[in-house]
Design an enzyme around this catalytic site. Structure first.
Site, PDB file in Angstrom:
ATOM      1  N   HIS A  64      59.427  20.147  83.665  1.00 47.81           N
ATOM      2  CA  HIS A  64      59.102  19.000  84.526  1.00 47.81           C
ATOM      3  C   HIS A  64      57.758  19.257  85.216  1.00 47.81           C
ATOM      4  CE1 HIS A  64      59.615  15.793  87.438  1.00 47.81           C
ATOM      5  NE2 HIS A  64      60.823  15.532  87.034  1.00 47.81           N
ATOM      6  N   GLY A 108      63.236  21.813  82.614  1.00 51.89           N
ATOM      7  CA  GLY A 108      63.678  20.569  81.969  1.00 51.89           C
ATOM      8  C   GLY A 108      63.306  20.515  80.499  1.00 51.89           C
ATOM      9  N   TYR A 138      70.308  21.181  89.961  1.00 52.84           N
ATOM     10  CA  TYR A 138      70.381  20.530  88.644  1.00 52.84           C
ATOM     11  C   TYR A 138      71.458  19.448  88.672  1.00 52.84           C
ATOM     12  CZ  TYR A 138      68.219  20.619  84.093  1.00 52.84           C
ATOM     13  OH  TYR A 138      67.441  20.296  83.015  1.00 52.84           O
TER      14      TYR A 138
HETATM   15  C1  LCV Z   1      52.895  21.117  86.531  1.00 56.46           C
HETATM   16  C2  LCV Z   1      52.127  23.060  85.560  1.00 56.46           C
HETATM   17  C3  LCV Z   1      53.442  23.473  85.268  1.00 56.46           C
HETATM   18  C4  LCV Z   1      54.500  22.592  85.659  1.00 56.46           C
HETATM   19  N1  LCV Z   1      54.184  21.430  86.284  1.00 56.46           N
HETATM   20  O1  LCV Z   1      49.566  29.304  82.959  1.00 56.46           O
HETATM   21  O2  LCV Z   1      64.627  22.737  85.501  1.00 56.46           O
HETATM   22  S1  LCV Z   1      64.145  22.483  86.838  1.00 56.46           S
HETATM   23  O3  LCV Z   1      65.192  21.992  87.722  1.00 56.46           O
HETATM   24  O4  LCV Z   1      63.446  23.621  87.381  1.00 56.46           O
HETATM   25  C5  LCV Z   1      62.958  21.211  86.663  1.00 56.46           C
HETATM   26  C6  LCV Z   1      62.687  20.579  87.988  1.00 56.46           C
HETATM   27  C7  LCV Z   1      61.723  21.767  86.027  1.00 56.46           C
HETATM   28  O5  LCV Z   1      61.587  21.698  84.819  1.00 56.46           O
HETATM   29  O6  LCV Z   1      60.812  22.317  86.857  1.00 56.46           O
HETATM   30  C8  LCV Z   1      59.643  22.972  86.230  1.00 56.46           C
HETATM   31  C9  LCV Z   1      60.103  24.372  85.843  1.00 56.46           C
HETATM   32  N2  LCV Z   1      58.958  25.098  85.206  1.00 56.46           N
HETATM   33  C10 LCV Z   1      58.576  26.311  85.637  1.00 56.46           C
HETATM   34  O7  LCV Z   1      59.097  26.894  86.584  1.00 56.46           O
HETATM   35  C11 LCV Z   1      57.377  26.907  84.889  1.00 56.46           C
HETATM   36  C12 LCV Z   1      56.131  26.816  85.799  1.00 56.46           C
HETATM   37  N3  LCV Z   1      54.964  27.341  85.077  1.00 56.46           N
HETATM   38  C13 LCV Z   1      54.805  28.690  84.901  1.00 56.46           C
HETATM   39  O8  LCV Z   1      55.634  29.546  85.272  1.00 56.46           O
HETATM   40  C14 LCV Z   1      53.547  29.101  84.177  1.00 56.46           C
HETATM   41  O9  LCV Z   1      52.640  28.007  84.201  1.00 56.46           O
HETATM   42  C15 LCV Z   1      53.838  29.463  82.689  1.00 56.46           C
HETATM   43  C16 LCV Z   1      54.660  30.778  82.634  1.00 56.46           C
HETATM   44  C17 LCV Z   1      54.605  28.318  81.985  1.00 56.46           C
HETATM   45  C18 LCV Z   1      52.482  29.653  81.967  1.00 56.46           C
HETATM   46  O10 LCV Z   1      51.717  30.592  82.719  1.00 56.46           O
HETATM   47  P1  LCV Z   1      50.150  30.697  82.452  1.00 56.46           P
HETATM   48  O11 LCV Z   1      49.645  31.805  83.307  1.00 56.46           O
HETATM   49  O12 LCV Z   1      49.885  30.712  80.993  1.00 56.46           O
HETATM   50  P2  LCV Z   1      49.328  28.857  84.486  1.00 56.46           P
HETATM   51  O13 LCV Z   1      50.493  29.182  85.322  1.00 56.46           O
HETATM   52  O14 LCV Z   1      47.968  29.345  84.906  1.00 56.46           O
HETATM   53  O15 LCV Z   1      49.300  27.250  84.339  1.00 56.46           O
HETATM   54  C19 LCV Z   1      48.217  26.631  83.677  1.00 56.46           C
HETATM   55  C20 LCV Z   1      48.108  25.253  84.297  1.00 56.46           C
HETATM   56  O16 LCV Z   1      49.294  24.505  84.000  1.00 56.46           O
HETATM   57  C21 LCV Z   1      49.880  24.047  85.212  1.00 56.46           C
HETATM   58  C22 LCV Z   1      49.415  25.026  86.284  1.00 56.46           C
HETATM   59  O17 LCV Z   1      49.506  24.405  87.550  1.00 56.46           O
HETATM   60  C23 LCV Z   1      48.005  25.299  85.834  1.00 56.46           C
HETATM   61  O18 LCV Z   1      47.209  24.197  86.228  1.00 56.46           O
HETATM   62  P3  LCV Z   1      45.747  24.475  86.879  1.00 56.46           P
HETATM   63  O19 LCV Z   1      44.982  25.206  85.798  1.00 56.46           O
HETATM   64  O20 LCV Z   1      45.228  23.099  87.186  1.00 56.46           O
HETATM   65  O21 LCV Z   1      45.992  25.326  88.118  1.00 56.46           O
HETATM   66  N4  LCV Z   1      51.331  24.051  85.105  1.00 56.46           N
HETATM   67  C24 LCV Z   1      52.089  25.010  84.563  1.00 56.46           C
HETATM   68  N5  LCV Z   1      53.390  24.688  84.658  1.00 56.46           N
HETATM   69  N6  LCV Z   1      55.788  22.854  85.385  1.00 56.46           N
HETATM   70  N7  LCV Z   1      51.835  21.909  86.179  1.00 56.46           N
END
Ligand code: LCV
Length: 259
Positions: A64, A108, A138
């Site tokens: 999400h 999600g 959830y």
């Molecule tokens: C917006 C993002 C996101 C993101 N949204 O890259 O299931 S529930 O209930 O939790 C539901 C509500 C849900 O699905 O919630 C989301 C759950 N997802 C997560 O917790 C994963 C969040 N993301 C991460 O942990 C990391 O981004 C991962 C491990 C996926 C990738 O890491 P990496 O180091 O390769 P970055 O974190 O640097 O992210 C690159 C860009 O993608 C955006 C993040 O904000 C960043 O944007 P900027 O370059 O503009 O700063 N991004 C990543 N995930 N879920 N934006």
């Protein structure tokens, strides 16, 4: 600028998530493109659809779009949330949807993959359930998706630890239908799609809908439903939910206080 690549040939639709700079996070815009792609495939009598990311993507989808999560005090996974809409679009799509995974899947997006009909993956695929990482309650339909596929003890571990599940373990648990080598992923997936295309589409469409209806056939009394909604409200009204989102936006670890 398009966030997906939609292709259609020989009764097979392919949707490639193509927003790697945001890790294919499921924004309302990206979800709208997936749904319109599925509608196009349906209007053109597709016999099978494939959902994938780019070959070199390390992240299939980060789940999400956290920037779009409802503000504290509102249900972040309500019936009309874009994520819930795309899950229903896949469940109601009248042909099998194959998920082709070669990277990490979060939150999600893991439910999105579970909603697909068949999962083909490489060892680079991991699956994580992340609501506890953000402080999200959830929703019952989502939890049921996982309970229909896994033992309750595995579902508890995935939700409570929020740790990624390896592809090998996901295959052992029956989540991943086939674990294949990276160089075989495309050929294997398309070959399976071809086998499906040769079978009777009406028979498959009706069996898919029966499987959906029968897997959801768990009666909930109105009182139980309202109790669940009341419990969920205490979570999305909490400071922890606010902290979970804030921590992500500030790129720091959240500090949850249980209130
Ligand atoms: C917006 C993002 C996101 C993101 N949204 O890259 O299931 S529930 O209930 O939790 C539901 C509500 C849900 O699905 O919630 C989301 C759950 N997802 C997560 O917790 C994963 C969040 N993301 C991460 O942990 C990391 O981004 C991962 C491990 C996926 C990738 O890491 P990496 O180091 O390769 P970055 O974190 O640097 O992210 C690159 C860009 O993608 C955006 C993040 O904000 C960043 O944007 P900027 O370059 O503009 O700063 N991004 C990543 N995930 N879920 N934006």
């Amino acid at each position: 600028m398009s966030l997906t690549i939609t292709e259609f040939r020989d009764e097979m639709g392919i949707i490639t998530l193509d927003n790697d700079s945001k890790r294919n996070s499921l924004s309302s815009e990206l979800i709208e493109e997936i749904i319109s792609g599925l509608n196009y495939f349906k209007d053109n009598d597709a016999r099978v659809a494939i959902l994938r990311a780019n070959k070199e993507s390390k992240v299939f989808s980060a789940g999400h779009d956290i920037n779009e999560l409802a503000k504290p005090g509102r249900d972040p996974l309500s019936y009309n949330d874009p994520l819930e809409q795309v899950l229903r679009a896949i469940e109601h799509f009248p042909a099998p949807v194959i998920a082709m995974l070669n990277g990490s899947v979060w939150g999600g997006a893991t439910e999105l993959i579970f909603t697909c009909d068949i999962i083909i993956a490489t060892r680079k695929a991991t699956l994580a359930l992340t609501p506890a990482r953000i402080g999200v309650p959830y929703n019952p339909n989502g939890i049921l998706h996982f309970l229909n596929m896994l033992s309750i003890s595995v579902v508890k571990e995935l939700f409570y630890t929020a740790q990624p599940l390896s592809a090998e373990r996901a295959e052992q648990l029956g989540i991943i239908n086939h674990l294949v080598a990276e160089e075989e992923l495309e050929t294997y997936t398309f070959a399976l799609a071809e086998k499906i295309k040769k079978n009777a589409p009406l028979s498959i469409a009706v069996m898919k809908e029966q499987l959906r209806l029968l897997s959801k056939a768990s009666p909930l009394s109105p009182e139980t439903f309202e109790r669940i909604q009341g419990l969920r409200r205490t979570v999305y009204d909490s400071n922890d939910y606010k902290e979970g989102i804030q921590a992500f936006l500030e790129k720091r670890e959240p500090v949850f206080k249980g209130n």
